[in-house]
Design a protein around this motif. Structure first.
Motif, PDB file in Angstrom:
ATOM      1  N   TYR A   7      -2.475  -4.864   7.678  1.00 18.62           N
ATOM      2  CA  TYR A   7      -2.699  -4.738   9.114  1.00 18.62           C
ATOM      3  C   TYR A   7      -3.397  -3.423   9.486  1.00 18.62           C
ATOM      4  N   LEU A   8      -3.572  -2.561   8.517  1.00 16.58           N
ATOM      5  CA  LEU A   8      -4.214  -1.276   8.782  1.00 16.58           C
ATOM      6  C   LEU A   8      -5.731  -1.430   8.792  1.00 16.58           C
ATOM      7  N   PRO A   9      -6.449  -0.557   9.512  1.00  9.81           N
ATOM      8  CA  PRO A   9      -7.920  -0.571   9.426  1.00  9.81           C
ATOM      9  C   PRO A   9      -8.354  -0.321   7.979  1.00  9.81           C
ATOM     10  N   PRO A  10      -9.467  -0.905   7.555  1.00  8.88           N
ATOM     11  CA  PRO A  10      -9.865  -0.849   6.142  1.00  8.88           C
ATOM     12  C   PRO A  10      -9.890   0.547   5.523  1.00  8.88           C
ATOM     13  N   LYS A  11     -10.460   1.531   6.188  1.00  8.12           N
ATOM     14  CA  LYS A  11     -10.533   2.869   5.587  1.00  8.12           C
ATOM     15  C   LYS A  11      -9.149   3.494   5.445  1.00  8.12           C
ATOM     16  N   ILE A  12      -8.289   3.286   6.412  1.00  9.88           N
ATOM     17  CA  ILE A  12      -6.918   3.818   6.333  1.00  9.88           C
ATOM     18  C   ILE A  12      -6.128   3.028   5.300  1.00  9.88           C
ATOM     19  N   ARG A  13      -6.335   1.716   5.265  1.00 14.02           N
ATOM     20  CA  ARG A  13      -5.649   0.862   4.293  1.00 14.02           C
ATOM     21  C   ARG A  13      -5.964   1.322   2.869  1.00 14.02           C
ATOM     22  N   THR A  14      -7.239   1.584   2.591  1.00 16.41           N
ATOM     23  CA  THR A  14      -7.628   2.039   1.259  1.00 16.41           C
ATOM     24  C   THR A  14      -6.963   3.367   0.924  1.00 16.41           C
ATOM     25  N   ALA A  15      -6.931   4.285   1.873  1.00 17.83           N
ATOM     26  CA  ALA A  15      -6.305   5.596   1.638  1.00 17.83           C
ATOM     27  C   ALA A  15      -4.809   5.449   1.379  1.00 17.83           C
ATOM     28  N   VAL A  16      -4.135   4.600   2.152  1.00 20.68           N
ATOM     29  CA  VAL A  16      -2.691   4.395   1.965  1.00 20.68           C
ATOM     30  C   VAL A  16      -2.428   3.747   0.610  1.00 20.68           C
TER      31      VAL A  16
END
Length: 146
Positions: A7-16
């Motif tokens: 559910y996170l935006p793609p760039k934040i999802r990748t970082a997480v």
């Protein structure tokens, strides 16, 4: 885990996801480092055998980190391009980690071995993340840049 980050935006999802894989990798690397220290009869901090133990942990952790970085973090499949990029990033990363290890040992001589390992791995991991972003691209991102 994938569901929690989907559910996170793609760039934040990748970082997480990178943080999750990196933290798991840090635990694996530190565990094998500590095991190697045990089997090498607890060499003195800063000795050659101490660095050998740290290198053993690093080498063992590299393979699962590459696979999970592909599948989970970046949603890609292992291939020659991202493998070579990963190896290049890891060469830089090993240089950073082995460069920081004597600094950490000198700055914090009273710290336990596992604390020193985590501190060095964390800093190296931040640099590694930035490098990995260059090499792990989904096929559709490289074919249709926006």
């Amino acid at each position: 885990m994938r569901l929690l980050t989907s559910y996170l935006p793609p760039k934040i999802r990748t970082a997480v996801r990178f943080l999750i894989v990196g933290t798991t990798g840090a635990v694996v690397q530190t565990w094998f480092f500590m095991a190697a220290l045990y089997f090498l009869s607890h060499p003195e901090k800063g000795s050659v055998l101490y660095y050998v133990a740290f290198g053993i942990g690093y080498a063992i952790e590299m393979v699962p980190n590459y696979l999970f970085s592909n599948w989970y973090t970046f949603g890609t499949q292992p291939d020659l391009k991202n493998a070579s990029g990963f190896l290049l990033a890891r060469v830089v990363n090993v240089g950073v980690q082995f460069g920081l290890l004597p600094v950490a040992l000198a700055a914090f001589p009273e710290w336990r071995d596992d604390y020193i390992s985590f501190a060095v791995i964390f800093i190296g991991g931040c640099i590694n993340y930035l490098l990995c972003l260059l090499f792990f691209k989904k096929k559709e991102e490289t074919q249709n840049p926006q």
